[in-house]
Design an enzyme around this catalytic site. Sequence first.
Site, PDB file in Angstrom:
ATOM      1  N   ASP A 121       0.822  -1.214   0.000  1.00  0.00           N
ATOM      2  CA  ASP A 121       0.000   0.000   0.000  1.00  0.00           C
ATOM      3  C   ASP A 121       0.859   1.269   0.000  1.00  0.00           C
ATOM      4  O   ASP A 121       0.630   2.185   0.802  1.00  0.00           O
ATOM      5  CB  ASP A 121      -0.941   0.016   1.208  1.00  0.00           C
ATOM      6  CG  ASP A 121      -1.694  -1.289   1.371  1.00  0.00           C
ATOM      7  OD1 ASP A 121      -2.278  -1.745   0.374  1.00  0.00           O
ATOM      8  OD2 ASP A 121      -1.683  -1.860   2.469  1.00  0.00           O
ATOM      9  N   GLU A 150     -10.774   0.802  -3.903  1.00  0.00           N
ATOM     10  CA  GLU A 150     -10.238   1.076  -2.564  1.00  0.00           C
ATOM     11  C   GLU A 150      -8.952   1.879  -2.734  1.00  0.00           C
ATOM     12  O   GLU A 150      -8.597   2.306  -3.832  1.00  0.00           O
ATOM     13  CB  GLU A 150      -9.959  -0.242  -1.829  1.00  0.00           C
ATOM     14  CG  GLU A 150      -8.989  -1.143  -2.579  1.00  0.00           C
ATOM     15  CD  GLU A 150      -8.788  -2.493  -1.911  1.00  0.00           C
ATOM     16  OE1 GLU A 150      -9.232  -2.662  -0.759  1.00  0.00           O
ATOM     17  OE2 GLU A 150      -8.172  -3.377  -2.529  1.00  0.00           O
TER      18      GLU A 150
END
Length: 534
Positions: free
Chosen positions: A26, A191
């Site tokens: 991420d 997301e």
Amino acid sequence: MKNWIWNADNGDGTYRNPILYTDYSDPDVVRVGKDYYLVASSFCNTPALPVLHSKDLVNWTMLSYVLEQIDEPGYEKPQHGHGVWAPSIRYHEGYFYVYYPMPDEGIFMCKAKDAAGPWSEPVCVKAAKGWIDPCPLWDDDGRAWLVNAFAKSRSGIKSILHISPMSPDGECLLDEGVDVFDGHNTQPTIEGPKFYKRNGYYYILAPAGGVKTGWQTALRSRNVYGPYEEKIVMMQGDSAINGPHQGGWTTTPSGEDWFIHFQDVGNAGRIVHLQPMRWENDWPVIGKDTGEGYGVPVAVYRKPDCKPDSNCAMRKNSISVAGTDCIVSPDDSDDFAGNRLGLQWQWNANHKSNWYHMEQPGLRLFAQPYSGPLCDAPHLLLQKWTAPAFTVRVEFDTSDLLDQDTAGFVSFGRFYTALIFEKENGSLCLTRVSGTIGGSETTVRYGIVPSGRTEVAMQVFADGNGQFYFPDVTGVWRTVGERFSFTPGVWVGAKYGLFASHEGHTQNDASGSLKVLKVEVRTDTFIQKCQPES
């Protein structure tokens, strides 16, 4: 102790992907001046929330951690898959801001004048269950916004992006905000949003379609609350880079656009890639342009701000490129010669300073009272994989272990395996323990280590599977047991590391210590020559 086993810089003005063969999942990135800073998830490990630094987007080193501990209840024990999820990093009015979610607790922010720290204590921006992947935007008029996604496992919601107005100091949301995009029909599982403004458009760059099989989507609108147009701007195509998943956009001092993202490769976790990026009709095209309005990931490409006619010269073996005079990577090997733990090391949960001592050289691990499954021991000292295949050799001094102490080396994932020294009745036994997070453990005893041997070593070879090695009385390395499986952990890649435990239940029980002399990570040791057949 420099022994980098993976580096993306080809030394000729080009680089190869991934730029980091390491589980910095991420990732988000920001440039300040001529320096780039990257943050990544860390889940329940501490210190938490790593910050990396680069001069050229290709060569990276560890700089700091935002959090020394996770200051929320329960993290004195491992909370596998919980903790610090996908963060974002921005620079605003002289401060670095890092926003991070804890999916069971809420959204938090820390800030610092210097990315090397010290970082402020966390501020809870939004107490909420299931709010994840926050990213701030300070607008041209001074207003501030925060975009986020939702974790269905906590909130019952997914594939929705949400924007809230935020106080200009970035410390609290001003109201409940608005759902601005529903991806159920066209961008399922959208997301990891990153928020930007360019040429009067608000942009949200976000992955959709799932971690291993998805793509990169761009949303744009003239109004912060939408409606947002949507466009797929990068997909796997004919490349070998699946996903490609969550990341962030940055620009170089010369105005080039680049995008950093991750790829899930299983055992090694979510490794980091760098893609060229350009704009076409106010839409980004990320990766190699297909001519169809989207890109596919590149395997090899020129380095940022490095062209054949520039001062990088594009010559073979040149390492003076794009403003850096050295090829570097995050550390892996360690001789523990400093006065603090290397930044590659993290504990399995919140840690205590009295668990270890730096002996310069050498690391002394004090055996901690513990009798549960190894996977739930908070005092496991772990680091990430840094290459697709490698050998780790660890040298120990076991002379200060006491009866009921166990210590050694662990390969750690959902399935884990450890090669352990166990002190019983004054003798040192070699034992192997295997288990599964949430499951049971099995133990195999291999016998007594010959008397008088206190400085001992062990090795493990890692690729798709693993194999332990231990020297016999003549010094010849022998395999220990059968090959074992490597598996990634809960949302993270496999790790390896060290520990020392005492089977007593209280701090009053006498316990000893293990001295770690050296950890050496290599790809060219003899162990490859005797690697068992697959």
